[in-house]
Scaffold this active site. Structure first.
Site, PDB file in Angstrom:
ATOM      1  N   PRO A   5      -8.273   0.025   8.584  1.00  0.00           N
ATOM      2  CA  PRO A   5      -7.690  -0.831   7.560  1.00  0.00           C
ATOM      3  C   PRO A   5      -7.548  -0.179   6.183  1.00  0.00           C
ATOM      4  CG  PRO A   5      -9.916  -1.538   8.114  1.00  0.00           C
ATOM      5  CD  PRO A   5      -9.507  -0.525   9.138  1.00  0.00           C
ATOM      6  N   ASN A   6      -6.440  -0.487   5.576  1.00  0.00           N
ATOM      7  CA  ASN A   6      -6.082  -0.080   4.206  1.00  0.00           C
ATOM      8  C   ASN A   6      -5.653   1.377   4.080  1.00  0.00           C
ATOM      9  OD1 ASN A   6      -6.641  -2.663   2.935  1.00  0.00           O
ATOM     10  ND2 ASN A   6      -8.779  -2.236   3.386  1.00  0.00           N
ATOM     11  N   ARG A  13      -3.033   4.398  -4.118  1.00  0.00           N
ATOM     12  CA  ARG A  13      -4.086   3.798  -4.951  1.00  0.00           C
ATOM     13  C   ARG A  13      -5.320   4.709  -4.880  1.00  0.00           C
ATOM     14  NH1 ARG A  13      -0.651   0.652  -5.719  1.00  0.00           N
ATOM     15  NH2 ARG A  13      -0.484  -1.620  -5.566  1.00  0.00           N
ATOM     16  N   TYR A  18      -9.371   9.316  -2.858  1.00  0.00           N
ATOM     17  CA  TYR A  18      -8.718   9.690  -1.591  1.00  0.00           C
ATOM     18  C   TYR A  18      -7.586  10.714  -1.733  1.00  0.00           C
ATOM     19  CZ  TYR A  18     -11.335   5.603  -0.048  1.00  0.00           C
ATOM     20  OH  TYR A  18     -12.335   4.713   0.222  1.00  0.00           O
ATOM     21  N   ASN A  69     -10.350   7.691  11.968  1.00  0.00           N
ATOM     22  CA  ASN A  69     -10.888   7.280  10.685  1.00  0.00           C
ATOM     23  C   ASN A  69     -10.934   5.756  10.736  1.00  0.00           C
ATOM     24  OD1 ASN A  69     -11.579   6.570   8.122  1.00  0.00           O
ATOM     25  ND2 ASN A  69     -10.173   7.989   7.100  1.00  0.00           N
ATOM     26  N   ALA A  72     -13.146   0.946   6.794  1.00  0.00           N
ATOM     27  CA  ALA A  72     -14.285   0.035   6.567  1.00  0.00           C
ATOM     28  C   ALA A  72     -14.927  -0.439   7.875  1.00  0.00           C
ATOM     29  CB  ALA A  72     -13.838  -1.154   5.735  1.00  0.00           C
ATOM     30  N   HIS A  75     -18.417   0.829   9.152  1.00  0.00           N
ATOM     31  CA  HIS A  75     -19.706   0.307   8.698  1.00  0.00           C
ATOM     32  C   HIS A  75     -20.008  -1.087   9.233  1.00  0.00           C
ATOM     33  CE1 HIS A  75     -18.847   3.631   6.066  1.00  0.00           C
ATOM     34  NE2 HIS A  75     -17.844   2.994   5.502  1.00  0.00           N
ATOM     35  N   ASP A  82     -18.281  -0.310  20.894  1.00  0.00           N
ATOM     36  CA  ASP A  82     -18.263  -0.637  22.327  1.00  0.00           C
ATOM     37  C   ASP A  82     -17.021  -0.052  23.006  1.00  0.00           C
ATOM     38  OD1 ASP A  82     -20.657  -1.982  22.168  1.00  0.00           O
ATOM     39  OD2 ASP A  82     -19.770  -3.983  22.093  1.00  0.00           O
ATOM     40  N   GLU A  93     -14.956  11.640  14.447  1.00  0.00           N
ATOM     41  CA  GLU A  93     -14.867  10.626  13.384  1.00  0.00           C
ATOM     42  C   GLU A  93     -14.585  11.363  12.078  1.00  0.00           C
ATOM     43  OE1 GLU A  93     -18.599   8.561  12.995  1.00  0.00           O
ATOM     44  OE2 GLU A  93     -18.051   7.655  11.069  1.00  0.00           O
ATOM     45  N   HIS A  95     -13.806  11.019   7.785  1.00  0.00           N
ATOM     46  CA  HIS A  95     -13.708  10.276   6.530  1.00  0.00           C
ATOM     47  C   HIS A  95     -13.183  11.210   5.462  1.00  0.00           C
ATOM     48  CE1 HIS A  95     -15.704   6.947   8.334  1.00  0.00           C
ATOM     49  NE2 HIS A  95     -16.591   7.797   8.831  1.00  0.00           N
ATOM     50  N   ILE A  96     -12.224  10.726   4.719  1.00  0.00           N
ATOM     51  CA  ILE A  96     -11.608  11.553   3.674  1.00  0.00           C
ATOM     52  C   ILE A  96     -12.630  11.826   2.571  1.00  0.00           C
ATOM     53  CG2 ILE A  96      -9.760  11.599   1.940  1.00  0.00           C
ATOM     54  CD1 ILE A  96      -8.273   9.565   3.877  1.00  0.00           C
ATOM     55  N   SER A  97     -13.340  10.787   2.173  1.00  0.00           N
ATOM     56  CA  SER A  97     -14.343  10.932   1.108  1.00  0.00           C
ATOM     57  C   SER A  97     -15.698  11.284   1.723  1.00  0.00           C
ATOM     58  CB  SER A  97     -14.456   9.609   0.332  1.00  0.00           C
ATOM     59  OG  SER A  97     -14.923   8.579   1.188  1.00  0.00           O
ATOM     60  N   ARG A 102     -21.531   8.035  -1.683  1.00  0.00           N
ATOM     61  CA  ARG A 102     -21.014   6.768  -2.203  1.00  0.00           C
ATOM     62  C   ARG A 102     -22.043   5.648  -1.999  1.00  0.00           C
ATOM     63  NH1 ARG A 102     -15.024   6.025  -0.195  1.00  0.00           N
ATOM     64  NH2 ARG A 102     -15.090   4.468  -1.876  1.00  0.00           N
ATOM     65  N   ARG A 106     -22.047   2.502   2.814  1.00  0.00           N
ATOM     66  CA  ARG A 106     -21.160   3.454   3.504  1.00  0.00           C
ATOM     67  C   ARG A 106     -21.944   4.548   4.221  1.00  0.00           C
ATOM     68  NH1 ARG A 106     -15.990   2.029   1.425  1.00  0.00           N
ATOM     69  NH2 ARG A 106     -16.177   1.284  -0.698  1.00  0.00           N
TER      70      ARG A 106
HETATM   71  O1  CA2 Z   1     -13.392   8.141   3.229  1.00  0.00           O
HETATM   72  C1  CA2 Z   1     -12.820   7.537   4.142  1.00  0.00           C
HETATM   73  O2  CA2 Z   1     -11.928   8.051   4.815  1.00  0.00           O
HETATM   74  C2  CA2 Z   1     -13.166   6.073   4.424  1.00  0.00           C
HETATM   75  O3  CA2 Z   1     -13.143   5.901   5.840  1.00  0.00           O
HETATM   76  C3  CA2 Z   1     -12.088   5.251   3.764  1.00  0.00           C
HETATM   77  C4  CA2 Z   1     -12.340   3.739   3.848  1.00  0.00           C
HETATM   78  C5  CA2 Z   1     -13.750   3.384   3.406  1.00  0.00           C
HETATM   79  O4  CA2 Z   1     -13.996   2.015   3.624  1.00  0.00           O
HETATM   80  C6  CA2 Z   1     -14.805   4.212   4.143  1.00  0.00           C
HETATM   81  O5  CA2 Z   1     -16.083   3.873   3.653  1.00  0.00           O
HETATM   82  C7  CA2 Z   1     -14.552   5.685   3.935  1.00  0.00           C
HETATM   83  C8  CA2 Z   1     -11.350   3.001   2.963  1.00  0.00           C
HETATM   84  C9  CA2 Z   1      -9.931   3.187   3.392  1.00  0.00           C
HETATM   85  C10 CA2 Z   1      -9.054   2.554   2.363  1.00  0.00           C
HETATM   86  O6  CA2 Z   1      -8.148   3.534   1.934  1.00  0.00           O
HETATM   87  C11 CA2 Z   1      -7.519   3.357   0.753  1.00  0.00           C
HETATM   88  C12 CA2 Z   1      -6.769   4.410   0.326  1.00  0.00           C
HETATM   89  C13 CA2 Z   1      -6.114   4.327  -0.850  1.00  0.00           C
HETATM   90  C14 CA2 Z   1      -6.193   3.177  -1.623  1.00  0.00           C
HETATM   91  C15 CA2 Z   1      -6.949   2.105  -1.184  1.00  0.00           C
HETATM   92  C16 CA2 Z   1      -7.615   2.191   0.024  1.00  0.00           C
END
Ligand code: CA2
Length: 150
Positions: A5-6, A13, A18, A69, A72, A75, A82, A93, A95-97, A102, A106
Protein backbone atom coordinates in the site's frame (compact mmCIF):
# COMPACT_ATOMS: atom_id res chain seq x y z
CA UNK A 1 7.77 -8.30 -7.73
CA UNK A 2 5.03 -7.22 -5.35
CA UNK A 3 4.48 -3.81 -3.82
CA UNK A 4 2.14 -2.97 -0.99
CA UNK A 5 0.00 0.00 0.00
CA UNK A 6 0.86 3.59 -0.88
CA UNK A 7 3.91 2.65 -2.95
CA UNK A 8 2.01 4.08 -5.95
CA UNK A 9 2.93 7.45 -4.38
CA UNK A 10 6.66 6.74 -4.62
CA UNK A 11 8.61 9.74 -5.94
CA UNK A 12 5.58 11.99 -5.49
CA UNK A 13 5.61 12.51 -1.69
CA UNK A 14 8.18 12.29 1.14
CA UNK A 15 11.29 12.27 -1.12
CA UNK A 16 13.48 12.82 1.97
CA UNK A 17 12.54 9.25 3.04
CA UNK A 18 11.86 7.40 -0.22
CA UNK A 19 13.77 9.40 -2.86
CA UNK A 20 12.64 10.86 -6.17
CA UNK A 21 12.22 7.71 -8.28
CA UNK A 22 8.65 6.70 -9.05
CA UNK A 23 7.40 3.11 -9.02
CA UNK A 24 7.28 3.30 -12.83
CA UNK A 25 11.04 4.16 -12.78
CA UNK A 26 11.67 1.17 -10.50
CA UNK A 27 9.69 -1.11 -12.81
CA UNK A 28 11.56 0.15 -15.90
CA UNK A 29 14.98 -0.43 -14.29
CA UNK A 30 13.98 -3.88 -13.00
CA UNK A 31 12.64 -4.91 -16.43
CA UNK A 32 16.02 -4.00 -17.99
CA UNK A 33 17.86 -6.02 -15.37
CA UNK A 34 15.45 -8.96 -15.62
CA UNK A 35 16.12 -9.12 -19.35
CA UNK A 36 19.89 -9.28 -18.68
CA UNK A 37 19.31 -11.98 -16.07
CA UNK A 38 17.00 -13.86 -18.45
CA UNK A 39 14.13 -13.71 -15.98
CA UNK A 40 10.50 -13.09 -16.83
CA UNK A 41 9.30 -10.34 -14.50
CA UNK A 42 5.78 -9.69 -13.27
CA UNK A 43 5.45 -6.39 -11.43
CA UNK A 44 2.42 -5.46 -9.30
CA UNK A 45 1.35 -2.87 -6.76
CA UNK A 46 -1.83 -2.84 -4.70
CA UNK A 47 -3.33 -0.97 -1.78
CA UNK A 48 -5.49 -4.04 -1.02
CA UNK A 49 -4.18 -6.87 1.16
CA UNK A 50 -6.31 -9.54 -0.56
CA UNK A 51 -4.93 -8.62 -3.97
CA UNK A 52 -1.34 -9.16 -2.78
CA UNK A 53 -2.42 -12.48 -1.25
CA UNK A 54 -4.05 -13.56 -4.54
CA UNK A 55 -0.83 -12.73 -6.45
CA UNK A 56 1.20 -14.80 -3.95
CA UNK A 57 -1.18 -17.74 -4.48
CA UNK A 58 -0.84 -17.34 -8.25
CA UNK A 59 2.96 -17.29 -7.87
CA UNK A 60 2.83 -20.75 -6.23
CA UNK A 61 2.06 -22.19 -9.66
CA UNK A 62 4.11 -19.86 -11.84
CA UNK A 63 7.06 -18.11 -10.14
CA UNK A 64 10.64 -19.05 -9.32
CA UNK A 65 10.85 -16.40 -6.61
CA UNK A 66 9.18 -13.36 -5.08
CA UNK A 67 10.59 -9.91 -4.33
CA UNK A 68 8.17 -8.12 -2.04
CA UNK A 69 7.97 -4.69 -0.49
CA UNK A 70 4.92 -5.26 1.70
CA UNK A 71 5.02 -1.59 2.85
CA UNK A 72 2.88 -1.07 5.98
CA UNK A 73 1.53 -4.66 5.77
CA UNK A 74 5.08 -5.72 6.76
CA UNK A 75 4.30 -4.71 10.31
CA UNK A 76 0.68 -5.85 10.56
CA UNK A 77 -0.20 -8.73 8.28
CA UNK A 78 -0.29 -12.31 9.53
CA UNK A 79 -2.41 -13.04 6.42
CA UNK A 80 0.47 -12.05 4.14
CA UNK A 81 2.86 -14.17 6.20
CA UNK A 82 0.51 -17.16 5.93
CA UNK A 83 0.33 -16.76 2.14
CA UNK A 84 4.13 -16.47 1.86
CA UNK A 85 4.56 -19.55 4.06
CA UNK A 86 2.66 -21.51 1.39
CA UNK A 87 5.18 -20.43 -1.29
CA UNK A 88 8.30 -22.58 -1.45
CA UNK A 89 10.87 -20.78 -3.68
CA UNK A 90 13.08 -17.87 -2.49
CA UNK A 91 11.47 -14.67 -1.17
CA UNK A 92 13.38 -11.43 -0.78
CA UNK A 93 11.77 -8.74 1.38
CA UNK A 94 12.80 -5.22 0.48
CA UNK A 95 12.36 -1.84 2.13
CA UNK A 96 13.48 1.36 0.51
CA UNK A 97 14.15 3.07 3.84
CA UNK A 98 16.15 1.71 6.74
CA UNK A 99 13.18 0.62 8.84
CA UNK A 100 15.47 -0.03 11.82
CA UNK A 101 16.39 3.65 12.02
CA UNK A 102 12.74 4.66 12.11
CA UNK A 103 9.83 4.35 14.57
CA UNK A 104 9.78 1.30 16.85
CA UNK A 105 6.66 -0.16 15.17
CA UNK A 106 8.62 -0.49 11.90
CA UNK A 107 11.29 -2.66 13.56
CA UNK A 108 9.10 -5.76 13.56
CA UNK A 109 8.29 -7.57 10.34
CA UNK A 110 5.92 -10.54 10.07
CA UNK A 111 7.23 -11.12 6.54
CA UNK A 112 10.84 -11.53 7.78
CA UNK A 113 9.75 -14.73 9.57
CA UNK A 114 9.49 -16.29 6.09
CA UNK A 115 11.82 -14.18 3.91
CA UNK A 116 14.95 -15.87 2.59
CA UNK A 117 16.70 -12.48 2.74
CA UNK A 118 15.92 -8.89 3.66
CA UNK A 119 17.22 -5.67 2.10
CA UNK A 120 16.54 -2.34 3.82
CA UNK A 121 17.89 1.17 3.51
CA UNK A 122 19.43 0.85 0.04
CA UNK A 123 16.85 3.14 -1.56
CA UNK A 124 15.11 2.00 -4.72
CA UNK A 125 18.37 0.28 -5.77
CA UNK A 126 17.30 -2.38 -3.26
CA UNK A 127 14.82 -3.72 -5.82
CA UNK A 128 17.61 -4.48 -8.28
CA UNK A 129 19.77 -6.01 -5.56
CA UNK A 130 16.82 -8.22 -4.61
CA UNK A 131 16.28 -9.30 -8.22
CA UNK A 132 19.96 -10.24 -8.55
CA UNK A 133 19.71 -12.28 -5.37
CA UNK A 134 16.60 -14.12 -6.59
CA UNK A 135 18.34 -14.88 -9.92
CA UNK A 136 21.35 -16.23 -8.02
CA UNK A 137 19.19 -18.41 -5.76
CA UNK A 138 17.23 -19.78 -8.74
CA UNK A 139 20.53 -20.67 -10.53
CA UNK A 140 21.90 -22.24 -7.35
CA UNK A 141 18.66 -24.23 -6.88
CA UNK A 142 18.87 -25.53 -10.43
CA UNK A 143 22.46 -26.68 -9.89
CA UNK A 144 21.67 -28.39 -6.55
CA UNK A 145 20.03 -31.82 -7.00
CA UNK A 146 16.76 -32.10 -5.07
CA UNK A 147 17.28 -33.61 -1.63
CA UNK A 148 21.03 -32.78 -1.59
CA UNK A 149 22.41 -30.91 1.44
CA UNK A 150 23.25 -27.23 0.67
O1 CA2 B 1 10.86 1.59 3.36
C1 CA2 B 1 9.96 0.95 2.81
O2 CA2 B 1 10.07 0.52 1.66
C2 CA2 B 1 8.63 0.72 3.53
O3 CA2 B 1 8.21 -0.60 3.21
C3 CA2 B 1 7.67 1.74 2.98
C4 CA2 B 1 6.31 1.73 3.68
C5 CA2 B 1 6.46 1.78 5.19
O4 CA2 B 1 5.20 1.63 5.80
C6 CA2 B 1 7.40 0.69 5.70
O5 CA2 B 1 7.54 0.81 7.10
C7 CA2 B 1 8.75 0.82 5.04
C8 CA2 B 1 5.49 2.94 3.23
C9 CA2 B 1 5.18 2.93 1.77
C10 CA2 B 1 4.52 4.22 1.43
O6 CA2 B 1 5.26 4.80 0.39
C11 CA2 B 1 5.13 6.12 0.17
C12 CA2 B 1 5.99 6.65 -0.75
C13 CA2 B 1 5.94 7.97 -1.03
C14 CA2 B 1 5.02 8.79 -0.39
C15 CA2 B 1 4.15 8.25 0.54
C16 CA2 B 1 4.20 6.90 0.82
Amino acid sequence: MLNGPNLNLLGKRQPHIYGYETLADVERDCRKLAEQLKLELRFHQSNREYELIDWIHEARETAGGIVINPAAFTHTSVALLDALNAFEPPIIEIHISNVHQREQFRHHSYVSLRATGVIAGCGTQGYQLALQRVAHLIDEGERTPKGAKK
